[in-house]
Design a protein around this motif. Structure first.
Motif, PDB file in Angstrom:
ATOM      1  N   ASP A 116       0.017   9.465  13.995  1.00  0.00           N
ATOM      2  CA  ASP A 116      -0.327   9.434  12.572  1.00  0.00           C
ATOM      3  C   ASP A 116       0.396   8.357  11.766  1.00  0.00           C
ATOM      4  N   VAL A 117       1.269   7.565  12.427  1.00  0.00           N
ATOM      5  CA  VAL A 117       2.034   6.581  11.661  1.00  0.00           C
ATOM      6  C   VAL A 117       1.130   5.518  11.040  1.00  0.00           C
ATOM      7  N   SER A 118       0.006   5.201  11.707  1.00  0.00           N
ATOM      8  CA  SER A 118      -0.886   4.166  11.167  1.00  0.00           C
ATOM      9  C   SER A 118      -1.622   4.635   9.912  1.00  0.00           C
ATOM     10  N   ASP A 119      -1.658   5.950   9.692  1.00  0.00           N
ATOM     11  CA  ASP A 119      -2.337   6.487   8.506  1.00  0.00           C
ATOM     12  C   ASP A 119      -1.398   6.635   7.315  1.00  0.00           C
ATOM     13  N   ARG A 120      -0.117   6.378   7.511  1.00  0.00           N
ATOM     14  CA  ARG A 120       0.857   6.539   6.436  1.00  0.00           C
ATOM     15  C   ARG A 120       1.254   5.176   5.886  1.00  0.00           C
ATOM     16  N   LYS A 121       1.471   5.134   4.593  1.00  0.00           N
ATOM     17  CA  LYS A 121       1.960   3.912   3.961  1.00  0.00           C
ATOM     18  C   LYS A 121       3.479   3.974   3.926  1.00  0.00           C
ATOM     19  N   PRO A 122       4.167   2.975   4.489  1.00  0.00           N
ATOM     20  CA  PRO A 122       5.634   3.000   4.485  1.00  0.00           C
ATOM     21  C   PRO A 122       6.183   3.022   3.058  1.00  0.00           C
TER      22      PRO A 122
END
Length: 210
Positions: A116-122
């Motif tokens: 799911d990291v690609s769906d989160r905005k840093p």
């Protein structure tokens, strides 16, 4: 298959040397003692989070490090023991093309994984230059105020098959977490008169309605 490491390490001494380099100024607000090192987790790594969560005086030591395993991606989850107002990230990585291309830093994302990291905005991102010293990366404090933990995502190295990190530290201020009041409700002694006896089963008691 990415590996997950959950650390269980003891208390370490907290001291520092007196080499007055640029990062020496940040020692006083080093959050090393306020990292919940036993519950820090690395994903897809050879080595444990405690290998890079070192006390200040060991920041340049290259005997212990973590290195990515299946590819050059890494996730590092760092919980704190209280509420933190983060000021800066400290990082020693490399060497050379094993240096991360960048660091994506997420506030209060304790369960972030590769799916799911690609769906989160840093919350904030940093480019990482190659070098042998500890780099200090200032964060936008308003975005990292009153946080309980951070997660780092390394999407790639600078050309190598793996990414490597020697030291990870944090600068900022810490306050103890506010404890919720504990209300204990108990019955000093069971009163059999409060219960209903089931007919035909002498000596067996059940709560009313059962």
């Amino acid at each position: 298959m990415p590996h997950e490491h959950n650390d269980h390490c003891g208390h370490e001494s907290h001291e520092h040397d007196h080499n007055h380099d640029s990062t020496e100024l940040g020692f006083q607000d080093n959050l090393y003692l306020h990292i919940d090192r036993q519950n820090a987790v690395t994903l897809n790594s050879e080595g444990k989070a405690s290998d890079i969560l070192k006390p200040w005086h060991e920041r340049l030591d290259e005997n212990k490090y973590i290195e990515s395993d299946a590819d050059d991606q890494l996730i590092i989850r760092i919980p704190f023991t209280g509420s933190v107002r983060l000021r800066a990230l400290l990082l020693k990585s490399g060497p050379g093309d094993q240096t991360p291309s960048k660091i994506a830093l997420f506030a209060n994302e304790p369960n972030l994984d590769f799916e799911d990291v690609s769906d989160r905005k840093p919350t904030q991102e940093f480019n990482v230059p190659q070098g042998r010293e500890v780099g200090e990366y200032a964060v936008k404090t308003a975005r990292f105020s009153n946080i309980s933990g951070v997660t780092l995502f390394i999407p790639s190295s600078q050309g190598a098959d793996t990414s490597r990190i020697y030291y990870l530290g944090f600068l900022g201020s810490w306050t103890a977490a506010k404890q919720q009041p504990i209300i204990t409700v108990y019955e000093a002694q069971a009163n059999l008169a409060d219960h209903e006896k089931i007919q035909g089963m002498d000596g067996t008691w059940s709560a009313p309605g059962l």
